[in-house]
Scaffold this motif. Structure first.
Motif, PDB file in Angstrom:
ATOM      1  N   MET A 100       0.830  -1.215   0.000  1.00 31.86           N
ATOM      2  CA  MET A 100       0.000   0.000   0.000  1.00 31.86           C
ATOM      3  C   MET A 100       0.864   1.264   0.000  1.00 31.86           C
ATOM      4  SD  MET A 100      -3.057   0.889  -0.307  1.00 31.86           S
ATOM      5  CE  MET A 100      -3.779   2.520  -0.367  1.00 31.86           C
ATOM      6  N   GLY A 101       1.924   1.260   0.801  1.00 29.24           N
ATOM      7  CA  GLY A 101       2.803   2.430   0.865  1.00 29.24           C
ATOM      8  C   GLY A 101       3.381   2.760  -0.504  1.00 29.24           C
TER       9      GLY A 101
ATOM     10  N   LEU B 271       2.292   1.899  -3.483  1.00 31.14           N
ATOM     11  CA  LEU B 271       1.235   2.354  -4.392  1.00 31.14           C
ATOM     12  C   LEU B 271       0.899   3.823  -4.145  1.00 31.14           C
ATOM     13  CD1 LEU B 271      -0.889   1.686  -6.582  1.00 31.14           C
ATOM     14  CD2 LEU B 271      -2.455   1.102  -4.745  1.00 31.14           C
ATOM     15  N   LEU B 272       0.833   4.187  -2.861  1.00 31.78           N
ATOM     16  CA  LEU B 272       0.525   5.579  -2.521  1.00 31.78           C
ATOM     17  C   LEU B 272       1.598   6.523  -3.049  1.00 31.78           C
ATOM     18  CD1 LEU B 272      -0.875   5.363   1.084  1.00 31.78           C
ATOM     19  CD2 LEU B 272      -1.990   6.363  -0.896  1.00 31.78           C
ATOM     20  N   ILE B 273       2.855   6.097  -2.943  1.00 33.60           N
ATOM     21  CA  ILE B 273       3.949   6.933  -3.454  1.00 33.60           C
ATOM     22  C   ILE B 273       3.800   7.112  -4.968  1.00 33.60           C
ATOM     23  CG2 ILE B 273       6.452   7.062  -3.800  1.00 33.60           C
ATOM     24  CD1 ILE B 273       6.710   5.570  -1.111  1.00 33.60           C
TER      25      ILE B 273
ATOM     26  N   LEU C 299       1.077   6.835  -6.852  1.00 36.88           N
ATOM     27  CA  LEU C 299      -0.080   7.672  -7.179  1.00 36.88           C
ATOM     28  C   LEU C 299       0.209   9.139  -6.839  1.00 36.88           C
ATOM     29  CD1 LEU C 299      -3.112   5.462  -6.047  1.00 36.88           C
ATOM     30  CD2 LEU C 299      -2.099   5.682  -8.313  1.00 36.88           C
ATOM     31  N   SER C 300       0.864   9.387  -5.697  1.00 38.28           N
ATOM     32  CA  SER C 300       1.200  10.773  -5.326  1.00 38.28           C
ATOM     33  C   SER C 300       2.092  11.412  -6.377  1.00 38.28           C
ATOM     34  CB  SER C 300       1.952  10.836  -3.998  1.00 38.28           C
ATOM     35  OG  SER C 300       1.299  10.109  -3.023  1.00 38.28           O
TER      36      SER C 300
ATOM     37  N   LEU D 188       0.709  -5.583 -10.505  1.00 35.02           N
ATOM     38  CA  LEU D 188      -0.437  -5.152  -9.700  1.00 35.02           C
ATOM     39  C   LEU D 188      -0.590  -3.635  -9.663  1.00 35.02           C
ATOM     40  CD1 LEU D 188      -0.295  -7.632  -6.703  1.00 35.02           C
ATOM     41  CD2 LEU D 188      -1.784  -7.692  -8.687  1.00 35.02           C
TER      42      LEU D 188
ATOM     43  N   VAL E 215      -3.729  -1.258 -11.207  1.00 30.88           N
ATOM     44  CA  VAL E 215      -4.480  -0.245 -10.462  1.00 30.88           C
ATOM     45  C   VAL E 215      -4.491   1.084 -11.230  1.00 30.88           C
ATOM     46  CG1 VAL E 215      -4.495   1.172  -8.372  1.00 30.88           C
ATOM     47  CG2 VAL E 215      -4.109  -1.281  -8.207  1.00 30.88           C
TER      48      VAL E 215
END
Lengths: 420, 420
Positions: free
Chosen positions: B1-2, B4-6, B8-9, B73, B77
């Motif tokens: 999750m971390g 992926l967040l990076i 997307l950010s 993955l 997303v």
């Protein structure tokens, strides 16, 4: 793409219908959404092959513990939507949390929060230690019992127009502090579970990083933000930025701070919550709060369905039902006593009712579930019965969330009469 | 999750910055977002290992054709967010398209649309047949050259307050018909590419299904919707549904109709567009249009970045640059002549300027790119040079989108003077 669209449509339609029916009966919509997830994961619908195919895709690796196999592409999309939903939810909660609200009844709120953390943590830990004898699972149960859902209680208070009552402000303040403490506890437990040892320097590190993060945001809110926000507002009002762009800036801060929290080994949601607090004084500028609630309305149903998808009802044998009942009773009593006691000790003039504060802190809502879900991901390989504990936590969160609003509104009415 | 967040950010921050800078210079923001994708896919950033890691995750299988390996993955997303972004974009476009707008200048708009479809289709097809000799790639180029971006042109017209000018209504009507025809062409081509043969019954099937779908929606809009909408509005105003729920209903209709279109082997976006048309008369109820533009603002940047990620700049050798120039010139001329001619033939009173209509139909915007992206997915295995053609289509869409607004506003000013 077609298949994914069908899956998302089916889940969204079911979630929306269930949530609408629940709200009709005065029950929070999220409970309907969780039930949809449970339904999809557990019920196989007979001959309707179209839906059957869809269900088989979203529950591809549903093993004997009701857990999904990672690595499925559709599943990872649902998971990402769910996680983004929680992140925006916590951002929205932060958006409603002004630093000055936290400090107005500061001393009382702090004591209520601390006792409301310590007592559930110890009791949750103790019961699971006795039952399973596993220290990490026990700590996760403790952490899941700590969190109070600001959202649920705030909704009741708002509906009754009692935002200015002293109990309301204590509850909101304490619930926010609870969330922060709960996430810190969670981060420590997760760190311990990852390394397999209880490392004091590790715990100290997490506490220090969290504290610096929280303090930095509070300082930023009270000192730096008025100036930055002034410029940002001027820019957003002017030609340079269009109106939609303040929203984009908020999304960026939310994503970046969540990512930053994850990089620092904190839960991403603490970053999202603090990001929301930064914008709290400007929640209404350019309809920022409305825009975020739109995004949350779109994404959050996937989170609660996703939670429900993790629950295998076959797990509930008589032994687990007994444990669940014990946990639910303890979850209610521990918060009620801890927070009521905190109010009694701190509020010497007896202006605020310990009974109301105690009840208002009971609902765990989404926060308990979020904590438990992180626990599942961390511990599944080493401790398969974390799935049992997870099912109990979800049940506990649901029950406390359903009960508390009814009892709270009665208690408020008793003290403040028909004003509510 | 971390992680992926990076990712997307980083993508969202870059997309937002680039789009803001572009808008500052009067260029549509989407061009900045595409450039970010191109940048991320093509430039390797030296020593900054934090970003390097992120880039390596989002471009894991970037092979010699610049295409991503499926199965990653994070990538799936990003892809899902991008596709949802386009679906909500087309829903928003549909929301702005009232059935009566389509019919007010019906005859002229229809002729403009048909000539604006036939001429680019034939020219695009012919050039690629001569160049590569592949019938499917040639048909895809034809289909990509057909579509007119309603969004870009409508923006210019709205900015100039010329919505009631006869040319404006012809352009909007014809652009919408263009989109529908373009998607039908695309569906036929995709069907042919899938089966490997040109099957007349197949083509007939697609045309019939599309026609039924479109006619059903138009009938629903003009006959059924007023009644349904009346009830829905009463429900949304009343206690039974909260305000946010009209938005949820719209999201459901959008997702379900996209899924339905996909099930019927049509492009999902045609379902989304038609779903938007159903709500066109109620776009402002409960701020539905604003809520949808919020969702689009969040998701759409990922689509344009995703488009840019598919472009490998190393492909542009002198030969491809020549082909790109030919295609761009033909894309401009074919629309200008086709649509201008349509206006001249149909508008016997000479009220509307063929020049303005011709220019207004030039921008391909996102629609050409969407068509080409579907082509890439369909044909990649059998025709690897579809990637070259895709890069040309994106370049063609970008150039026509940048040029048209400037020229169009000049032409409008010449006829309508300073009113604009």
């Amino acid at each position: 793409m077609g298949q994914l669209l069908i899956i998302l449509s089916v889940l969204f339609v079911l979630a929306f219908s269930a949530s609408t029916v629940m709200k009709r009966f005065g029950i929070p919509g999220l409970i309907g959404e969780i039930l949809v997830g449970v339904l999809v994961a557990n019920v196989i619908i007979g001959d309707w092959s179209f839906l059957e195919d869809t269900l088989n895709v979203i529950r591809p690796g549903l093993d004997e513990h009701g857990v999904f196999a990672d690595g499925n592409l559709y599943w990872s999309v649902i998971e990402a939507l769910a996680q983004l939903g929680v992140i925006f939810l916590l951002f929205t909660v932060g958006l409603e949390t002004k630093v000055k609200d936290l400090t107005s009844f500061g001393r009382t709120a702090l004591l209520v929060a601390i006792l409301g953390v310590v007592i559930p943590l110890i009791l949750g830990y103790a019961v699971i230690m006795v039952w399973y004898g596993d220290i990490y699972v026990a700590l996760f149960m403790g952490a899941a019992m700590v969190a109070t859902s600001v959202g649920i209680t705030a909704q009741v208070i708002r509906d009754m127009h009692l935002m200015s009552a002293s109990e309301s402000r204590i509850i909101i303040g304490a619930a926010v502090i609870d969330d922060i403490l709960g996430i810190i506890v969670l981060t420590i437990v997760a760190g311990m579970a990852a390394t397999g040892t209880i490392d004091i320097t590790d715990v100290a590190e997490v506490v220090i990083i969290s504290s610096i993060f929280v303090i930095a945001v509070i300082v930023l809110c009270s000192k730096g933000m008025p100036r930055i926000a002034g410029r940002l507002k001027a820019a957003a009002d002017g030609k340079w930025m269009s109106k939609i762009d303040l929203f984009a800036v908020a999304v960026i801060i939310c994503l970046v701070m969540s990512a930053l929290a994850a990089e620092m080994r904190l839960a991403p949601i603490i970053g999202a919550f603090l990001a929301g607090m930064i914008f709290a004084d400007h929640a209404h500028d350019h309809g920022l709060d409305k825009k975020l609630s739109t995004v949350t309305a779109l994404l959050l149903p996937f989170f609660f369905v996703y939670v429900g998808l993790h629950i295998d009802v076959r797990l509930f044998d008589s032994e687990l039902i007994i444990l669940a009942l014990i946990i639910i009773v303890l979850a209610i009593i521990s918060k009620y006593i801890g927070c009521g006691l905190g109010t009694m000790i701190s509020d010497r003039k007896k202006e605020s009712s310990p009974n109301i504060v105690g009840i208002g802190m009971i609902p765990r809502g989404e926060v308990g579930i979020i904590v438990a879900l992180i626990g599942v991901k961390m511990l599944l390989e080493s401790n398969p019965y974390i799935i049992d504990v997870f099912a109990i936590v979800v049940l506990m969160s649901v029950v406390t969330t359903v009960i508390a609003p009814f009892v709270l509104s009665r208690a408020f009415k008793k003290k403040y009469g028909k004003r509510a």
